[in-house]
Design an enzyme around this catalytic site. Structure first.
Site, PDB file in Angstrom:
ATOM      1  N   HIS A  64      47.218  48.470  35.761  1.00  0.00           N
ATOM      2  CA  HIS A  64      46.198  47.816  36.586  1.00  0.00           C
ATOM      3  C   HIS A  64      46.653  46.418  36.979  1.00  0.00           C
ATOM      4  O   HIS A  64      46.575  46.018  38.146  1.00  0.00           O
ATOM      5  CB  HIS A  64      44.884  47.764  35.786  1.00  0.00           C
ATOM      6  CG  HIS A  64      43.840  46.825  36.318  1.00  0.00           C
ATOM      7  ND1 HIS A  64      43.900  45.455  36.146  1.00  0.00           N
ATOM      8  CD2 HIS A  64      42.687  47.065  36.983  1.00  0.00           C
ATOM      9  CE1 HIS A  64      42.841  44.891  36.699  1.00  0.00           C
ATOM     10  NE2 HIS A  64      42.083  45.841  37.212  1.00  0.00           N
ATOM     11  N   ASN A  65      47.166  45.654  36.015  1.00  0.00           N
ATOM     12  CA  ASN A  65      47.611  44.297  36.308  1.00  0.00           C
ATOM     13  C   ASN A  65      48.875  44.274  37.150  1.00  0.00           C
ATOM     14  O   ASN A  65      49.074  43.375  37.961  1.00  0.00           O
ATOM     15  CB  ASN A  65      47.825  43.531  35.001  1.00  0.00           C
ATOM     16  CG  ASN A  65      46.528  43.006  34.422  1.00  0.00           C
ATOM     17  OD1 ASN A  65      45.464  43.579  34.667  1.00  0.00           O
ATOM     18  ND2 ASN A  65      46.601  41.948  33.658  1.00  0.00           N
ATOM     19  N   GLU A  69      47.708  44.731  40.571  1.00  0.00           N
ATOM     20  CA  GLU A  69      47.094  43.464  40.963  1.00  0.00           C
ATOM     21  C   GLU A  69      48.159  42.477  41.450  1.00  0.00           C
ATOM     22  O   GLU A  69      47.954  41.779  42.456  1.00  0.00           O
ATOM     23  CB  GLU A  69      46.345  42.897  39.760  1.00  0.00           C
ATOM     24  CG  GLU A  69      45.705  41.543  39.949  1.00  0.00           C
ATOM     25  CD  GLU A  69      45.126  41.056  38.634  1.00  0.00           C
ATOM     26  OE1 GLU A  69      45.708  40.114  38.047  1.00  0.00           O
ATOM     27  OE2 GLU A  69      44.115  41.623  38.172  1.00  0.00           O
ATOM     28  N   ASN A  95      44.844  41.413  26.100  1.00  0.00           N
ATOM     29  CA  ASN A  95      45.930  42.010  26.883  1.00  0.00           C
ATOM     30  C   ASN A  95      47.129  42.339  26.000  1.00  0.00           C
ATOM     31  O   ASN A  95      48.228  41.827  26.202  1.00  0.00           O
ATOM     32  CB  ASN A  95      46.352  41.070  28.013  1.00  0.00           C
ATOM     33  CG  ASN A  95      45.351  41.037  29.132  1.00  0.00           C
ATOM     34  OD1 ASN A  95      44.651  42.008  29.390  1.00  0.00           O
ATOM     35  ND2 ASN A  95      45.261  39.914  29.820  1.00  0.00           N
ATOM     36  N   MET A 121      36.031  34.129  28.761  1.00  0.00           N
ATOM     37  CA  MET A 121      35.740  35.561  28.860  1.00  0.00           C
ATOM     38  C   MET A 121      34.949  36.045  27.646  1.00  0.00           C
ATOM     39  O   MET A 121      33.945  36.736  27.779  1.00  0.00           O
ATOM     40  CB  MET A 121      37.044  36.353  28.990  1.00  0.00           C
ATOM     41  CG  MET A 121      36.840  37.809  29.388  1.00  0.00           C
ATOM     42  SD  MET A 121      38.406  38.530  29.936  1.00  0.00           S
ATOM     43  CE  MET A 121      37.889  40.194  30.343  1.00  0.00           C
ATOM     44  N   GLY A 122      35.399  35.651  26.440  1.00  0.00           N
ATOM     45  CA  GLY A 122      34.708  36.069  25.233  1.00  0.00           C
ATOM     46  C   GLY A 122      33.285  35.542  25.174  1.00  0.00           C
ATOM     47  O   GLY A 122      32.357  36.252  24.772  1.00  0.00           O
ATOM     48  N   SER A 178      38.898  44.058  32.261  1.00  0.00           N
ATOM     49  CA  SER A 178      39.089  43.327  33.507  1.00  0.00           C
ATOM     50  C   SER A 178      37.744  42.802  33.989  1.00  0.00           C
ATOM     51  O   SER A 178      36.722  43.481  33.854  1.00  0.00           O
ATOM     52  CB  SER A 178      39.714  44.230  34.573  1.00  0.00           C
ATOM     53  OG  SER A 178      39.897  43.527  35.789  1.00  0.00           O
ATOM     54  N   LYS A 236      45.489  49.342  31.513  1.00  0.00           N
ATOM     55  CA  LYS A 236      45.242  47.959  31.918  1.00  0.00           C
ATOM     56  C   LYS A 236      46.549  47.280  32.332  1.00  0.00           C
ATOM     57  O   LYS A 236      46.568  46.460  33.261  1.00  0.00           O
ATOM     58  CB  LYS A 236      44.600  47.188  30.756  1.00  0.00           C
ATOM     59  CG  LYS A 236      44.360  45.699  31.034  1.00  0.00           C
ATOM     60  CD  LYS A 236      43.494  45.481  32.269  1.00  0.00           C
ATOM     61  CE  LYS A 236      42.879  44.088  32.321  1.00  0.00           C
ATOM     62  NZ  LYS A 236      43.777  42.971  32.142  1.00  0.00           N
TER      63      LYS A 236
END
Length: 301
Positions: free
Chosen positions: A176-177, A180, A95, A11-12, A121, A173
């Site tokens: 949000h998860n 999900e 996170n 991701m980074g 995300s 977030k």
């Protein structure tokens, strides 16, 4: 705009590339020297130490931290502080627990630094699709970082925004998860029911494709599910073991603290925990009790 980036995993690394393509100067550090070398080869600046990271950025600096939540974040900030100047900005894009983010903001603010928490995300698809970013922090500080957010987001005006003061980004977030988790569990159960109806000879991969257009359940999650089923309709070689990143359970804890009923998110978390239990004690106890009061047979291993 210039930006320092710590943590160049999938991701980074993708974030660094999207920022580079957007015209920003990216200076990146990772303990994996091969990763930093790849960053340099791609046109950014990969460095081998936090000291070099800071030296390659002009004040006021903005450093985006992408490391696991908890102690790794605190350790990274502690190592950076002696190298940085008042007015420099720490950005936590991992996170983290929102309560930790509030503490970090307040502590750093008292020392003359700035802190912004960004719930991010998009996963491995962020390079192509852009990242959804839920941002917590002081309005003036978030405003300074606008060019960065506009580049990382799906577009300059969509997929990102300040959700409130420090902690708000990671709180949103977290929820949000949790949502999900529930969505994933519902899809998984639905496809499992259809898979069990053998006499109808249902094709889950085909059904997923049908649902992708016009259906009320159409979503990016369904798109990813349809693609996965198309490549491996029988889920061959996949163990029924589902980890959790921690944010789902934080959402459940928060719901309890707030007296908010959240049965779907809670049950989806419990199912993940259940998937990781070998030789499940609960089920064996149920079998023993059923035998004790009703004389029902116990199935042996």
């Amino acid at each position: 705009m210039q930006i320092g980036l710590i943590g160049l995993g999938k991701m980074g690394g993708n974030m660094a590339e999207r920022l580079r393509l957007g015209g920003h100067k990216v200076v990146g550090f990772d303990f994996n020297k091969e990763t930093t070398a790849k960053l340099t080869a791609a046109g950014s600046v990969g460095v081998d130490s936090l000291e070099d990271l800071v030296k390659n950025l002009e004040a006021p600096r903005a450093i985006w931290i992408m490391v696991p939540e908890g102690k790794p974040v605190d350790d990274t900030i502690a190592k950076l502080k002696p190298l940085m100047q008042k007015g420099d900005i720490f950005i936590d894009g991992g996170n983290s627990n929102y309560k930790d983010s509030i503490k970090r903001h307040d502590a750093l603010k008292a020392e003359g630094f700035e802190f912004v928490d960004v719930g991010t995300s998009g996963g491995v698809w962020g390079l192509k699709e852009g990242y959804s970013m839920m941002i917590g922090g002081d309005e003036d500080v978030v405003s300074k970082l606008t060019p960065i957010f506009e580049t990382l987001a799906p577009s300059a005006t969509t997929g990102w925004g300040r959700t409130g003061p420090s902690g708000a980004g990671h709180f949103v977030k977290m929820v949000h998860n949790g949502i999900e988790y529930g969505m994933m569990q519902a899809f998984a159960e639905g496809f499992a029911i259809m898979d069990a109806k053998k006499e109808l000879n249902l094709d889950n991969a085909h059904i997923a494709k049908i649902w992708q257009v016009g259906s009320v359940v159409r979503s990016w999650l369904l798109d990813l599910t349809a693609e996965a089923l198309a490549h491996n309709p029988e889920l061959t070689g996949i163990a029924p073991f589902v980890p959790d990143s921690g944010e789902g359970r934080w959402t459940v804890f928060e719901a309890i603290d707030l007296n908010v009923s959240a049965p779907v998110i809670t049950e989806s978390l419990i199912r993940r925990l259940r998937s990781r239990e070998e030789n499940n004690m609960t089920d064996r106890m149920l079998s023993v009790m059923r035998n004790a009061f009703g004389g029902h047979a116990i199935k042996k291993d």
